[in-house]
Design an enzyme around this catalytic site. Sequence first.
Site, mmCIF file in Angstrom:
data_model
loop_
_atom_site.group_PDB
_atom_site.id
_atom_site.type_symbol
_atom_site.label_atom_id
_atom_site.label_comp_id
_atom_site.label_asym_id
_atom_site.label_seq_id
_atom_site.Cartn_x
_atom_site.Cartn_y
_atom_site.Cartn_z
ATOM 1 N N HIS A 111 -3.527 -4.990 0.383
ATOM 2 C CA HIS A 111 -2.983 -5.511 1.650
ATOM 3 C C HIS A 111 -3.026 -7.041 1.658
ATOM 4 O O HIS A 111 -3.980 -7.626 2.191
ATOM 5 C CB HIS A 111 -3.790 -4.966 2.831
ATOM 6 C CG HIS A 111 -3.545 -3.527 3.109
ATOM 7 N ND1 HIS A 111 -2.535 -3.096 3.939
ATOM 8 C CD2 HIS A 111 -4.150 -2.415 2.642
ATOM 9 C CE1 HIS A 111 -2.539 -1.771 3.986
ATOM 10 N NE2 HIS A 111 -3.515 -1.331 3.209
ATOM 11 N N GLU A 148 -1.494 -9.089 3.437
ATOM 12 C CA GLU A 148 -1.418 -9.676 4.790
ATOM 13 C C GLU A 148 -2.794 -10.026 5.348
ATOM 14 O O GLU A 148 -2.918 -10.904 6.210
ATOM 15 C CB GLU A 148 -0.675 -8.724 5.743
ATOM 16 C CG GLU A 148 -1.408 -7.451 6.174
ATOM 17 C CD GLU A 148 -1.311 -6.291 5.180
ATOM 18 O OE1 GLU A 148 -0.967 -6.536 4.004
ATOM 19 O OE2 GLU A 148 -1.588 -5.144 5.584
ATOM 20 N N CYS A 163 0.843 -1.199 0.000
ATOM 21 C CA CYS A 163 0.000 0.000 0.000
ATOM 22 C C CYS A 163 0.879 1.250 0.000
ATOM 23 O O CYS A 163 1.522 1.530 -0.990
ATOM 24 C CB CYS A 163 -1.002 -0.044 1.151
ATOM 25 S SG CYS A 163 -2.455 0.936 0.787
HETATM 26 N N1 GLN Z 1 -1.906 6.825 2.601
HETATM 27 C C1 GLN Z 1 -1.985 6.016 1.420
HETATM 28 C C2 GLN Z 1 -3.305 6.206 0.698
HETATM 29 O O1 GLN Z 1 -4.287 6.606 1.293
HETATM 30 C C3 GLN Z 1 -1.736 4.569 1.722
HETATM 31 C C4 GLN Z 1 -2.747 3.952 2.630
HETATM 32 C C5 GLN Z 1 -2.282 2.656 3.213
HETATM 33 O O2 GLN Z 1 -1.097 2.336 3.204
HETATM 34 N N2 GLN Z 1 -3.190 1.891 3.769
HETATM 35 O O3 GLN Z 1 -3.413 5.933 -0.456
#
Ligand code: GLN
Length: 541
Positions: free
Chosen positions: A509, A511, A383
Amino acid sequence: MVGTKHIFVTGGVVSSLGKGITAAALGRLLKNRGYKVSINKLDPYINVDPGTMNPYQHGEVFVTDDGVETDLDIGHYERFIDESLTRANNTTSGQVYSNVLQRELEGGYEGRTVQTIPHVTNEILAAIQKVVEASHPDILITEIGGTIGDIESLPFLEAVRHLHRSLKAQDCVFIHVSLLPYVASAGEVKTKPTQHSVRELNAIGLQPDIIVCRCQVPLTEDVRKKVALFCNIEPQDVIENTNLETLYQVPLMLEENGLARSVCRKLGLREEAPDLSEWEQIVENFLHPDKEVTIAIVGKYIELHDAYLSIVEALQHGGIANKTRVKIRWIQAQDITEETQKELLQDVNGILVPGGFGERGMEGKILAAQYARENKIPFLGICLGMQVAVIEFARHVLGFADAHSTEMNPQTTHPVIALMEEQNGIPNMGGTQRLGKYDCHITPNSLAHRIYGQTDISERHRHRYEFNNQYSEDFSQAGMAITGRNLARNLGEIVEIPAHPWYIGVQFHPELKSRPNRPHPLFRGLVAAALEQKQGGIINE
Ligand code: GLN
């Protein structure tokens, strides 16, 4: 089995006793007996969901397939029972009250006085009923968050009392998970706090059928009898739950100590022991690995490991799959500078940059990605970690010195990560989060394809910002390929560097979908790549 049987799990004396793990482990033991199990958490706090809570307050936010930000216990449930849960499986007081108030505003109570009993309690019962309707489990385990005695949890306990009255004796079991502190100066385990906690439950009209005792030392026969006598249960229903090296031992320990047998006896279900060989193998691989790697996690909440709970678990799963101990080196992103970069990272076998929000630690994360790229260290960016990899590549390979995400620098001349609306030339509309599962198509013969072994996957998201497609050509020509795309919205979901042995960033994600018995391919792959890196020595001039 006709109708759903209910198990309620409450907590006594103190919080953080591992109620969630006990519930999850019991779920596994019942599933292995052939029952369809679901688990649901009732969270007494007034926040509508943990999505906006600070990780310091709440640890990780776990996101379900259907895009709900839930309590991290939902992650434990999914990992232990190996089922994907939904929005129905986590209910907070905030949601309950907000539904009640909404109905009141819409005239749903027809002018009556709205009260905790029956209006709030009925709303809670409706939430439990939703889980039953969503998944039709043979057995539904409901964990009630918090500790007996908390003011916030009273409506939940009252609702459960109502439900208990409407169920047959064989359809409902109450389990109280409580602390038996060991007082070193007396050399004794004390039962008094648990006695008080059960008395408090009794005052609410609830009587536990089984008490799971969290204790540092094994329970003696005397202690067991004492708990049974003072708490109105049978000695065989006093179950020992001591500390173990890994959470994944808990189902095996609880099976041995008779928790599921007690539950089945009370629910009128078969009592014989299930086949737990798959689980035993997981524990065996974890406890007796034959290799070891060190993976750095570069984040900003590193003193609070719960903030990265699912990542830690998924790394362990990757270790289990490779029969390898995964040592985690926690690195505070802000500590990485051009001066410290080498010293902090030179002896790790893999680098993981997890998700995150906001400016703090960004430059350190970018330096970590640069170090991994230049020194051919396996890298997994998740992410924000993927966005970091993109920014790093833009700055140091493409030469866009001020490249950034518009989250951190709205004025950048190279917004390589931006809101979708910005990419299309539309001003920021507030950028709501992309939450939950989305399909992703993987480029054949890419690293991602080799890792997943398939070209069409689905993964869970929680972010606002995206790879800016206007730069796709620049990146691929310079050596960073977009190898995963959400075709419906044309969004870049996976980036990799084909010239690097193992460098991958994912906008989702992974995980959240890793399970001990089905390790996520990216984590299995990261650990395997780290092993290779270790065998090949550090490629670092
Ligand atoms: N801050 C980033 C976004 O909103 C990544 C978010 C995250 O890593 N969950 O796109």
